[in-house]
Design a protein around this motif. Structure first.
Motif, PDB file in Angstrom:
ATOM      1  N   PHE A  75      48.765  20.307  97.763  1.00 21.35           N
ATOM      2  CA  PHE A  75      48.774  20.818  96.475  1.00 21.35           C
ATOM      3  C   PHE A  75      49.224  19.323  95.682  1.00 21.35           C
ATOM      4  N   ASN A  76      48.141  18.789  94.863  1.00 22.92           N
ATOM      5  CA  ASN A  76      48.683  17.456  94.174  1.00 22.92           C
ATOM      6  C   ASN A  76      49.489  16.263  95.019  1.00 22.92           C
TER       7      ASN A  76
ATOM      8  N   ASP B 193      44.951  23.020  97.960  1.00 24.98           N
ATOM      9  CA  ASP B 193      45.345  24.402  97.274  1.00 24.98           C
ATOM     10  C   ASP B 193      45.221  24.257  95.778  1.00 24.98           C
ATOM     11  N   GLY B 194      43.982  24.242  95.251  1.00 19.83           N
ATOM     12  CA  GLY B 194      43.521  24.023  93.708  1.00 19.83           C
ATOM     13  C   GLY B 194      44.511  22.581  93.211  1.00 19.83           C
ATOM     14  N   SER B 195      44.389  21.814  93.785  1.00 19.95           N
ATOM     15  CA  SER B 195      45.164  20.480  93.161  1.00 19.95           C
ATOM     16  C   SER B 195      44.294  20.034  91.790  1.00 19.95           C
TER      17      SER B 195
ATOM     18  N   GLU C 230      41.306  28.148  95.252  1.00 19.57           N
ATOM     19  CA  GLU C 230      42.334  28.397  94.036  1.00 19.57           C
ATOM     20  C   GLU C 230      43.867  28.215  94.337  1.00 19.57           C
ATOM     21  N   ASN C 231      44.879  27.749  93.664  1.00 28.48           N
ATOM     22  CA  ASN C 231      45.898  27.513  93.884  1.00 28.48           C
ATOM     23  C   ASN C 231      46.495  28.818  94.195  1.00 28.48           C
TER      24      ASN C 231
END
Length: 230
Positions: free
Chosen positions: A16-17, A44-46, A67-68
């Protein structure tokens, strides 16, 4: 050390990000003395360039996007995408040392009754893995874990508690409660990166609620076990 003759393994990296760190994490996987059969990154939705960084590296990596939903959900999805008998997991901002997999596979080869094996790790900050700050500690964590695939199918998904912390504590506890044997190697085989914004960075009352939720769930399971046994 002789490389054990045994079935292969896959790698799951929830991200994630993680644009600033995913490249180093993947390179530490590729540098292993025993190569992975498959590497799966679950984005994970980054909202940053995590996926673009991976694609620019042109590596044999499968990227799944969702989606996150949290690192536990992303890790579970990665497990579901693999058919290898062993799975190793890694957080997107951490690093493996080159002989991690070799030593863990050797341990599992020597002890067929062991369901999973972990290792010690050291902490570093920013971009200086050559300057670990602390003495090594036992890493009961996603980054140090190698586990047999059937454990996930038996125990079920890694559940993300409110706040986003504690999902691996909860899942490992469930694994033990189910009677699976887990081992801890004394070797330092991974490095844990501490950086602002990561789940492991500092205290955060909102995120730390996850630990309280994990403790509550553990007490609930124990109470149900006593009731069932009585």
């Amino acid at each position: 050390m002789a490389v054990p003759v045994m079935a292969g393994y896959g790698v799951v990296i929830p991200a994630f990000n993680a644009a600033a760190t995913i490249g180093a994490a993947l390179n530490s996987v590729l540098a292993q003395t025993v190569k992975a059969e498959a590497i799966v990154v679950v984005d994970d939705g980054s909202t940053d360039d995590t996926v673009a960084v991976i694609e620019a590296m042109n590596l044999p990596v499968t990227v799944l996007r969702q989606e996150n939903a949290g690192p536990g959900s992303a890790t579970t999805r990665g497990f579901d995408a693999l058919s290898t008998p062993f799975v190793a997991t890694l957080d997107a901002d951490d690093l493996w040392l080159p002989d991690k997999i070799e030593k863990q596979l050797a341990c599992l080869d020597r002890h067929p009754g062991t369901a999973g094996v972990f290792a010690h790790w050291r902490t570093f900050r920013g971009d200086r893995p050559d300057l670990p700050e602390t003495a090594s500690v036992a890493g009961w964590s996603r980054t140090t874990m190698m586990i047999r695939q059937e454990v996930m199918s038996t125990i079920g998904p890694i559940v993300d508690p409110q706040g986003g912390r504690g999902e691996m504590i909860d899942w490992i506890a469930r694994v033990r409660e189910a009677g699976f044997v887990l081992a801890m190697l004394d070797d330092v085989l991974a490095l844990r990166r501490i950086r602002p914004g990561s789940l492991s960075y500092g205290r955060d009352p909102a995120r730390d609620r996850g630990y309280l939720e994990v403790a509550r769930l553990a007490m609930k399971r124990r109470a149900q076990g006593r009731a069932g046994g009585g």
